[in-house]
Design a protein around this motif. Structure first.
Motif, PDB file in Angstrom:
ATOM      1  N   ALA A 221      26.715  75.968  56.858  1.00 23.94           N
ATOM      2  CA  ALA A 221      27.945  75.131  56.960  1.00 23.94           C
ATOM      3  C   ALA A 221      27.944  74.720  58.343  1.00 23.94           C
ATOM      4  CB  ALA A 221      29.056  76.316  56.685  1.00 23.94           C
ATOM      5  N   PHE A 222      27.614  75.163  59.497  1.00 22.70           N
ATOM      6  CA  PHE A 222      27.765  74.823  60.819  1.00 22.70           C
ATOM      7  C   PHE A 222      26.769  73.685  61.005  1.00 22.70           C
ATOM      8  CE2 PHE A 222      26.275  74.712  65.121  1.00 22.70           C
ATOM      9  CZ  PHE A 222      27.699  74.337  65.925  1.00 22.70           C
ATOM     10  N   ARG A 248      17.953  64.361  51.645  1.00 24.61           N
ATOM     11  CA  ARG A 248      17.169  63.423  52.614  1.00 24.61           C
ATOM     12  C   ARG A 248      17.442  63.268  53.997  1.00 24.61           C
ATOM     13  NH1 ARG A 248      15.034  58.402  49.296  1.00 24.61           N
ATOM     14  NH2 ARG A 248      13.522  58.302  51.053  1.00 24.61           N
ATOM     15  N   VAL A 249      18.996  63.677  54.392  1.00 23.08           N
ATOM     16  CA  VAL A 249      19.442  63.493  55.693  1.00 23.08           C
ATOM     17  C   VAL A 249      19.852  64.533  56.039  1.00 23.08           C
ATOM     18  CG1 VAL A 249      20.958  62.251  56.790  1.00 23.08           C
ATOM     19  CG2 VAL A 249      19.924  61.023  54.921  1.00 23.08           C
ATOM     20  N   ILE A 250      20.837  65.429  55.301  1.00 20.94           N
ATOM     21  CA  ILE A 250      21.580  66.527  56.177  1.00 20.94           C
ATOM     22  C   ILE A 250      20.430  67.694  56.153  1.00 20.94           C
ATOM     23  CG2 ILE A 250      23.529  68.161  55.646  1.00 20.94           C
ATOM     24  CD1 ILE A 250      25.227  65.903  54.262  1.00 20.94           C
ATOM     25  N   LEU A 251      19.568  67.947  54.989  1.00 20.03           N
ATOM     26  CA  LEU A 251      18.840  69.126  55.155  1.00 20.03           C
ATOM     27  C   LEU A 251      17.833  69.194  56.212  1.00 20.03           C
ATOM     28  CD1 LEU A 251      17.882  71.943  53.644  1.00 20.03           C
ATOM     29  CD2 LEU A 251      16.541  70.319  52.136  1.00 20.03           C
ATOM     30  N   PRO A 252      17.433  67.910  56.406  1.00 21.47           N
ATOM     31  CA  PRO A 252      16.251  68.133  57.621  1.00 21.47           C
ATOM     32  C   PRO A 252      16.940  67.960  58.879  1.00 21.47           C
ATOM     33  CG  PRO A 252      15.643  66.224  56.048  1.00 21.47           C
ATOM     34  CD  PRO A 252      17.128  66.826  55.467  1.00 21.47           C
ATOM     35  N   ALA A 253      18.252  67.456  59.153  1.00 24.61           N
ATOM     36  CA  ALA A 253      18.735  67.746  60.167  1.00 24.61           C
ATOM     37  C   ALA A 253      19.511  69.212  60.499  1.00 24.61           C
ATOM     38  CB  ALA A 253      19.960  66.647  60.212  1.00 24.61           C
ATOM     39  N   ALA A 254      19.799  69.707  59.334  1.00 23.29           N
ATOM     40  CA  ALA A 254      20.644  71.139  59.474  1.00 23.29           C
ATOM     41  C   ALA A 254      19.583  72.247  59.478  1.00 23.29           C
ATOM     42  CB  ALA A 254      21.492  71.382  58.404  1.00 23.29           C
ATOM     43  N   ALA A 255      18.170  71.912  59.314  1.00 22.31           N
ATOM     44  CA  ALA A 255      17.111  72.933  58.929  1.00 22.31           C
ATOM     45  C   ALA A 255      17.107  73.948  59.842  1.00 22.31           C
ATOM     46  CB  ALA A 255      15.882  72.343  58.554  1.00 22.31           C
ATOM     47  N   THR A 257      19.109  75.025  62.060  1.00 22.06           N
ATOM     48  CA  THR A 257      20.206  75.969  62.164  1.00 22.06           C
ATOM     49  C   THR A 257      20.378  77.016  60.971  1.00 22.06           C
ATOM     50  OG1 THR A 257      21.737  74.058  63.138  1.00 22.06           O
ATOM     51  CG2 THR A 257      22.959  75.986  62.361  1.00 22.06           C
ATOM     52  N   ILE A 258      19.883  76.176  59.841  1.00 22.50           N
ATOM     53  CA  ILE A 258      19.772  77.231  58.649  1.00 22.50           C
ATOM     54  C   ILE A 258      18.828  78.411  58.731  1.00 22.50           C
ATOM     55  CG2 ILE A 258      19.222  77.117  56.053  1.00 22.50           C
ATOM     56  CD1 ILE A 258      20.034  74.339  55.858  1.00 22.50           C
TER      57      ILE A 258
END
Length: 330
Positions: A221-222, A248-255, A257-258
């Motif tokens: 979430a963060f 395509r945008v959020i997942l690669p950027a947040a990966a 942190t996840i």
């Protein structure tokens, strides 16, 4: 950088050697020879009345056996020659001189732990019954439980983290539940799981699931909520749907942190499974530690503790390496 890594490795090795030397020194005791015990005439007479010969009485006294010990041996009705043929007085549970056995009954030394470890390492998959299985079999069961609960937590936590991170409404609605449930000890859920599921194996998996889900959910979430607005604006400009934007945008950027959340979760999961297996019993590295303690096999117990630490390190290194692979620099 390479020089720093080399120096760090040498320093770490030095600290290990110092620790082992101190451990060895603290667990090494002086073995004293048992002195001759002097028996009174009344005690000698009492032993003779039970059929023990004078030669046998003198021999036992020279070995440092007390009158009470010799009296117990006399009650067996066996001569010294017959006892020696059967393996000696030690095989009957008698020790000579008390202090002579001090070195064998204290906290195990590194050498004793290594001897126990070598037996387990060279034959890790032996199976001699329900309570006597090799460390390899114990690890198989523990890792299977951890990975099952961990994967189930990923399936729930990551999508839910995306929902919370992308929607302020859902974030406000779910956050109170997360803050209430997160501090609860995973082992507090074990009795509930055992009652509802009525299966120790599945209950332990549930405990791993419940302790793994919160770090992944919070980190996901963060990471999702802190994706740069410019990247989201580009997605809108390209007229990407919410699903396409998430993938395509959020997942690669947040990966990164996840994956950090997953790294925290796997460490907690491995910690919790040891405690859970001590409670539920059966097969597993936690039960192995508890079983060795019950048998007062401290050397084997310490070896198992070291193995738990090494496996935890390997799990952390695996996810740490995956994190380095997906990290990016702007």
């Amino acid at each position: 950088m390479k020089n720093n890594n080399l120096l760090a490795g040498l320093l770490s090795l030095t600290l290990l050697v110092v620790f082992l030397v101190i451990w060895q020194a603290l667990t090494t005791t002086t073995v004293h020879d048992a002195g001759t015990v002097t028996l009174s005439n009344e005690q000698v007479g009492a032993l003779s009345e039970k059929g023990m010969s004078q030669d046998d009485i003198d021999a036992y006294a020279k070995q440092g056996l007390t009158f009470d010990q010799i009296d117990q041996i006399a009650g067996l009705g066996l001569s010294l020659e017959e006892i020696d043929a059967a393996g000696g007085i030690q095989s009957f549970g008698f020790t000579t001189g008390g202090a002579a056995e001090e070195a064998e009954t204290g906290f195990p030394s590194p050498m004793l732990v290594w001897r126990e470890a070598s037996e387990q390492i060279f034959d890790p998959f032996y199976d001699r019954g329900p309570n006597d299985k090799g460390i390899g079999i114990q690890l198989q069961y523990s890792l299977a439980r951890v990975l099952t609960g961990f994967v189930l937590a990923i399936i729930v936590a990551v999508p839910l983290g995306f929902l919370v991170g992308m929607s302020p409404l859902w974030s406000a609605a779910i956050n109170p539940y997360v803050q209430v449930l997160k501090p609860i000890s995973p082992l507090a859920w074990l009795p509930v799981a055992l009652y509802l599921i009525k299966d120790a194996e599945q209950a332990s998996v549930f405990v791993i699931f419940i302790c793994s889900i919160w770090p992944m959910l919070i980190n996901t979430a963060f990471g999702v909520a802190n994706v740069k607005p410019d990247w989201l604006n580009i997605a809108k400009t390209l007229e990407l749907s919410k699903l396409q934007t998430a993938y395509r945008v959020i997942l690669p950027a947040a990966a990164p942190t996840i994956l950090t959340g997953m790294r925290i979760s796997i460490g907690i999961a491995w910690l919790v499974i040891v405690a859970a297996e001590m409670v539920i019993g059966g097969v597993g590295v936690g039960y192995f530690v508890w079983n060795e303690w019950n048998g007062l096999n401290l050397a084997s117990m310490i070896f198992a503790i070291v193995v738990i630490g090494i496996v935890g390190l390997m799990l952390d290194l695996a996810l740490g390496q995956a994190l380095r692979v997906i990290e990016y620099k702007e």
